[in-house]
Design a protein around this motif. Structure first.
Motif, PDB file in Angstrom:
ATOM      1  N   TYR A 167       0.840  -1.206   0.000  1.00  0.00           N
ATOM      2  CA  TYR A 167       0.000   0.000   0.000  1.00  0.00           C
ATOM      3  C   TYR A 167       0.872   1.252   0.000  1.00  0.00           C
ATOM      4  N   MET A 168       1.908   1.256   0.835  1.00  0.00           N
ATOM      5  CA  MET A 168       2.773   2.426   0.933  1.00  0.00           C
ATOM      6  C   MET A 168       3.550   2.660  -0.366  1.00  0.00           C
ATOM      7  N   LEU A 169       3.985   1.569  -1.006  1.00  0.00           N
ATOM      8  CA  LEU A 169       4.681   1.700  -2.287  1.00  0.00           C
ATOM      9  C   LEU A 169       3.743   2.233  -3.371  1.00  0.00           C
ATOM     10  N   ALA A 170       2.521   1.702  -3.398  1.00  0.00           N
ATOM     11  CA  ALA A 170       1.542   2.178  -4.379  1.00  0.00           C
ATOM     12  C   ALA A 170       1.222   3.649  -4.148  1.00  0.00           C
ATOM     13  N   ALA A 171       1.145   4.041  -2.894  1.00  0.00           N
ATOM     14  CA  ALA A 171       0.883   5.445  -2.569  1.00  0.00           C
ATOM     15  C   ALA A 171       2.031   6.335  -3.047  1.00  0.00           C
ATOM     16  N   ARG A 172       3.251   5.919  -2.789  1.00  0.00           N
ATOM     17  CA  ARG A 172       4.424   6.687  -3.231  1.00  0.00           C
ATOM     18  C   ARG A 172       4.415   6.872  -4.742  1.00  0.00           C
ATOM     19  N   ALA A 173       4.063   5.806  -5.473  1.00  0.00           N
ATOM     20  CA  ALA A 173       4.052   5.864  -6.931  1.00  0.00           C
ATOM     21  C   ALA A 173       2.981   6.806  -7.458  1.00  0.00           C
ATOM     22  N   ARG A 174       2.032   7.150  -6.605  1.00  0.00           N
ATOM     23  CA  ARG A 174       0.930   8.035  -7.003  1.00  0.00           C
ATOM     24  C   ARG A 174       1.021   9.415  -6.357  1.00  0.00           C
ATOM     25  N   GLY A 175       2.197   9.753  -5.850  1.00  0.00           N
ATOM     26  CA  GLY A 175       2.407  11.080  -5.294  1.00  0.00           C
ATOM     27  C   GLY A 175       1.906  11.267  -3.884  1.00  0.00           C
ATOM     28  N   LEU A 176       1.660  10.164  -3.181  1.00  0.00           N
ATOM     29  CA  LEU A 176       1.204  10.243  -1.797  1.00  0.00           C
ATOM     30  C   LEU A 176       2.338   9.883  -0.850  1.00  0.00           C
ATOM     31  N   GLY A 177       2.393  10.584   0.272  1.00  0.00           N
ATOM     32  CA  GLY A 177       3.356  10.271   1.310  1.00  0.00           C
ATOM     33  C   GLY A 177       2.700   9.482   2.420  1.00  0.00           C
ATOM     34  N   THR A 178       3.450   8.588   3.023  1.00  0.00           N
ATOM     35  CA  THR A 178       2.954   7.780   4.130  1.00  0.00           C
ATOM     36  C   THR A 178       4.026   7.656   5.195  1.00  0.00           C
ATOM     37  N   ALA A 179       3.630   7.208   6.360  1.00  0.00           N
ATOM     38  CA  ALA A 179       4.583   6.902   7.425  1.00  0.00           C
ATOM     39  C   ALA A 179       4.069   5.682   8.182  1.00  0.00           C
ATOM     40  N   TRP A 180       4.991   4.818   8.549  1.00  0.00           N
ATOM     41  CA  TRP A 180       4.641   3.620   9.321  1.00  0.00           C
ATOM     42  C   TRP A 180       4.688   3.978  10.803  1.00  0.00           C
ATOM     43  N   THR A 181       3.590   3.863  11.499  1.00  0.00           N
ATOM     44  CA  THR A 181       3.552   4.175  12.921  1.00  0.00           C
ATOM     45  C   THR A 181       2.825   3.063  13.674  1.00  0.00           C
ATOM     46  N   THR A 182       3.244   2.842  14.904  1.00  0.00           N
ATOM     47  CA  THR A 182       2.586   1.827  15.750  1.00  0.00           C
ATOM     48  C   THR A 182       2.355   2.307  17.176  1.00  0.00           C
TER      49      THR A 182
END
Length: 214
Positions: A147-162
């Protein structure tokens, strides 16, 4: 949505945790999130069970409630000293990196409620047996990373948090997540500012590579 012209290696090495560069003012279309999740569903899972679920939170009040829980956990994390580089006191370079991460982590904690989309990948907690933790989490983490890779490829930023998991039960109640479903992470998602990301500094491969024996 146009997919960025990234090679596989570029995508894998420049998908970074985005905190300060999340665009908190630009709405993210739900259809774009769905597109990323459709790709995530192609990830492997133990015995092909596909026991994952995805909770996408866009409601402002619920995002604020989750942000408050996250902020409480962040403050406890700060109090432990880990974000300030204490764990790397004998490695000044790595400690400096950890301090920068701590600064950006504080920014995210302060602005979590403003992030337009919060994604929580979840999985049936007992789907692979109580003692099979590797199989359990290995059945959701690849999909979350996809999901995070697909988001990056579409101009979206993400962060993994727990850190929110300190309050997992309360957040499950807030979102109506049924008993027996475990949250794996909290992934804030937004368009990002700026144009590029670069690979992060990492320890040399030969320091962690073991061939045939340790």
């Amino acid at each position: 949505m146009t997919v960025l012209p990234l090679t596989p290696d570029e995508l894998l090495t420049t998908t970074r945790s985005v905190r300060k560069r999340l665009d908190l003012t630009r709405p993210v279309p739900l259809e774009l999130i769905r597109e990323c999740l459709e790709i995530a569903l192609q990830a492997p899972s133990g015995s092909n069970r596909q026991d994952w679920h995805w909770v996408v939170v866009t409601d402002a009040d619920k995002r604020k409630a989750i942000a408050d829980y996250y902020a409480d956990s962040w403050e406890r994390y700060i109090a432990s000293g880990r974000s300030a580089g204490v764990l790397y006191a004998d490695d000044p370079e790595r400690a400096a990196v950890q301090q920068r991460i701590g600064t950006s982590g504080q920014y995210l904690a302060d602005h979590m409620a403003e992030v337009p989309v919060l994604v929580l990948p979840c999985i049936k907690a007992g789907s692979l047996g109580a003692g099979n933790q590797a199989g359990l989490w290995g059945s959701i983490l690849p999909a979350a990373w996809s999901y995070m890779l697909a988001a990056r490829a579409r101009g979206l930023g993400t962060a993994w948090t727990t850190l929110h998991l300190r309050h997992e039960e309360a957040i499950s109640s807030l979102l109506g997540i049924p008993e027996g479903i475990a949250q794996a992470a909290l992934i804030p998602t937004a368009f990002y500012t700026g144009d590029t990301f670069k690979p992060a500094a990492r320890q040399p491969l030969d320091e962690v590579l073991h061939v045939d024996s340790w």
